[in-house]
Motif scaffolding. Sequence first.
Motif, PDB file in Angstrom:
ATOM      1  N   LEU A 641     -11.192 -14.994   3.592  1.00  0.00           N
ATOM      2  CA  LEU A 641     -10.820 -13.843   2.967  1.00  0.00           C
ATOM      3  C   LEU A 641      -9.508 -13.921   2.567  1.00  0.00           C
ATOM      4  N   ALA A 642      -9.118 -13.566   1.424  1.00  0.00           N
ATOM      5  CA  ALA A 642      -7.757 -13.512   0.816  1.00  0.00           C
ATOM      6  C   ALA A 642      -7.330 -12.334   0.212  1.00  0.00           C
ATOM      7  N   THR A 643      -6.201 -11.703   0.478  1.00  0.00           N
ATOM      8  CA  THR A 643      -5.685 -10.227  -0.281  1.00  0.00           C
ATOM      9  C   THR A 643      -4.315 -10.372  -0.424  1.00  0.00           C
ATOM     10  N   ASN A 644      -3.980  -9.621  -1.404  1.00  0.00           N
ATOM     11  CA  ASN A 644      -2.353  -9.589  -1.795  1.00  0.00           C
ATOM     12  C   ASN A 644      -1.920  -8.181  -0.889  1.00  0.00           C
ATOM     13  N   TYR A 645      -2.660  -7.342  -0.671  1.00  0.00           N
ATOM     14  CA  TYR A 645      -2.497  -6.288  -0.012  1.00  0.00           C
ATOM     15  C   TYR A 645      -3.127  -5.781   1.405  1.00  0.00           C
ATOM     16  N   LYS A 646      -2.483  -6.505   2.367  1.00  0.00           N
ATOM     17  CA  LYS A 646      -2.848  -6.097   3.738  1.00  0.00           C
ATOM     18  C   LYS A 646      -3.296  -4.654   4.116  1.00  0.00           C
TER      19      LYS A 646
END
Length: 759
Positions: A641-646
């Motif tokens: 899973l990848a996100t720019n906004y933790k």
Amino acid sequence: MLNRFDDAFVQTPFRNQGEYMEYLFACVNMAMDAHLSRMKRVFATGQGGYKNVLYPDLEVAADICAERIRNFQHMGEETPAAQAGDAENLEDLLMLFDQFAEETAPEKPENPMTAAEQMQVIARRAEAALESGIPLPFYELCRKLDMDSFAIFCFAAGILASTQTDYAGVFQVVNENGALSAPTVESAAKLYFGGAFSIAGAYGEMSVCLERLMIVLDLHVQGNMPFSTVISPDKRIIDFLFGKTPMRLDENYTRFFRMLTDGKALDPILANESILEAMRISYGEGVRIFSYIGDEGSGRKFFVRQFCQEQGIRAISINCKKLFVYDFQFVEKALWAAARECILMNACCCLDELMFREEEKEKFYGYMDLAFGKLTAQDITVFAISREKLQMKEITSEETTELELPTPGNQEREDCWKYFSKEYSLGQDVELAEMATKFLFTPGKIKAALKNARSLAAMDKDILIPRKTLFQGCYNQMSSELTQKATKVKANFGFEDIVMNSDQRETLEHAIDQMNFRKKVYDNWNYNQKYPYGRGLSILLFGAPGTGKSMCAQVIAHELNLELYRVDLSKVIDKYVGETEKSISMIFREAKKCNVVLFFDECDTLFAKRSDDGGSNQASNNNKTALLLQEVEAYDGVSVLATNYKHNIDPAFFRRMKYIVEFQFPDVETREMLWRTTIPKGTPLGEDVDIHFLAERFEFVGGNIKNCILNAAFLAAADGDGKEVCMRHYLQAIRYEFVKVGKVFTRADFEPYAYMVGL
């Protein structure tokens, strides 16, 4: 002349279907001849005429019937043409024909047999034929439909009109209607009952006849005048009774129907005796609807074929996914045609490809109820084939038996690999135990994977199927449902291709070790008992855009030698309630079978924080998040899973993630390494290119650097001689990148090279 309905013939079996039909047609002709004679007497006695009937037409119709009766009564006798050789002159020849005409004129017995009596004689002879092993398809069909003598008579009259064109005028006269060239139920009753006919007296027979004929004939019944219904058999019925290919399915519905039984031997490896016995018991107790739930290739259709083999019947399959998109009227007609095919061919019916979207549930259940109703009304056994369990109690009140076919266990899968691979030549590097462990396939998919691998090996001119090709054959069995929601990404990058700090690399290496040594820890060291749940690998990557999160997902898949699928969230999120959850469950279920890496990019879109504001939309979002948490934890494979906004991610995710890797903004040293490793080695660099300056002065992440390098290459290729990529090309590409991302730049940012970009 012989009386072919005499007692001397009653016990004589018909020789074939042709002779049987000749007697039926003769019975109809004799009834029509008697009716036409009554009509002529009305004209002759001056009692008036008939509406829409001219006397010359009446004469022509009577002559046609008389000729057919005459031919029937003298079947096999010598004709005057055959005797003409004995005549010495023309006068003798004419006398011979006159004599034959007198001898062959239809006899008018004082007490002629009624149509009902003739039908009884025909029925006794037909029974004798069946007892002698002589097939009579028409009679057997009528008997299966429980038709009485009048219904059979009416059916035969309709066939006579459909197969012999000269009867069009005859029935126009009988119907007293020039627009009706085939019998109606009422006109057939007038013929059958003769002078004793009355609507009240024949109502019961006509009503039952209409009900019986509607099962196999496409009748257009008029609600206010049902007995005016025209009896005109369609091409399918005529082909079944008299054609060369009686078992060919109705050509109007070949898009939806297919013959499931083909007479081929069944693979014994699929036989599950407990399921077969459960089916036999239910069928013996009168159950006629069976629901089979299981994945593609689990053997659902095998059990249908096995049932048909034991019962000595056929099976017709309907593709409901294709059929149920049409309007109600078309579907109703198609299901009627399917029921008719089952009757004609002595077959059960298999409702295949049963699936629906949540917003179509009511329509789908309505069509299913319609299908069950039409089929079970004719005592046809129905098999409902689906991947997910159907709420049968919401569909039908009929008693049903549900049988679920689970994915086979590891040993069962290995047995299937050994059984189906007997006819294939496998390479020395192929281990069937590994295939069974890695791919959670059903027997059908194992068989398909081997077949596909052999084709791939033949294309590569390999005599033996190598391990790599067999793996590809397995991956090609990936469900089309998954490929509609996720895109395959070729994992070309390894650790040597990505720039990351030592902590990041160490974390990822440890994560990969969890998959590489899983068998040793869980199986050999018996950790299965203490950790039966959550044995997969889940990794959360977070950081600014362009820092390498997507590339890292490829590295993980590459190092584990697994295929990578990026989930397309735009195709997963659905506005209809329940559809997003169904898609999520399907993705993890299908990915598990082929052991692929699932990559959720920008996962905060789907895995947002939960709240309790009480709104329906928020409740739906909470359900999606909760389901994702469960699926990620239960998945035995790898999910990235990848996100720019933790900060947008639900906190529960951090606890359930096995590893969390932060991709920080690269420092000067990392940026310089990114520049040097990302520029291809074959690039003709100019002597003035200052990589250290580019890395130190411009604070870009890896994604921006990659864009600048590619754009500079194209600028150089289009500039002048295009021989080298120079400093000015990189600076110009950087200037474009500043504009694209909305950053403000000044001349000072590019000093001492500002003149190269016109600043």
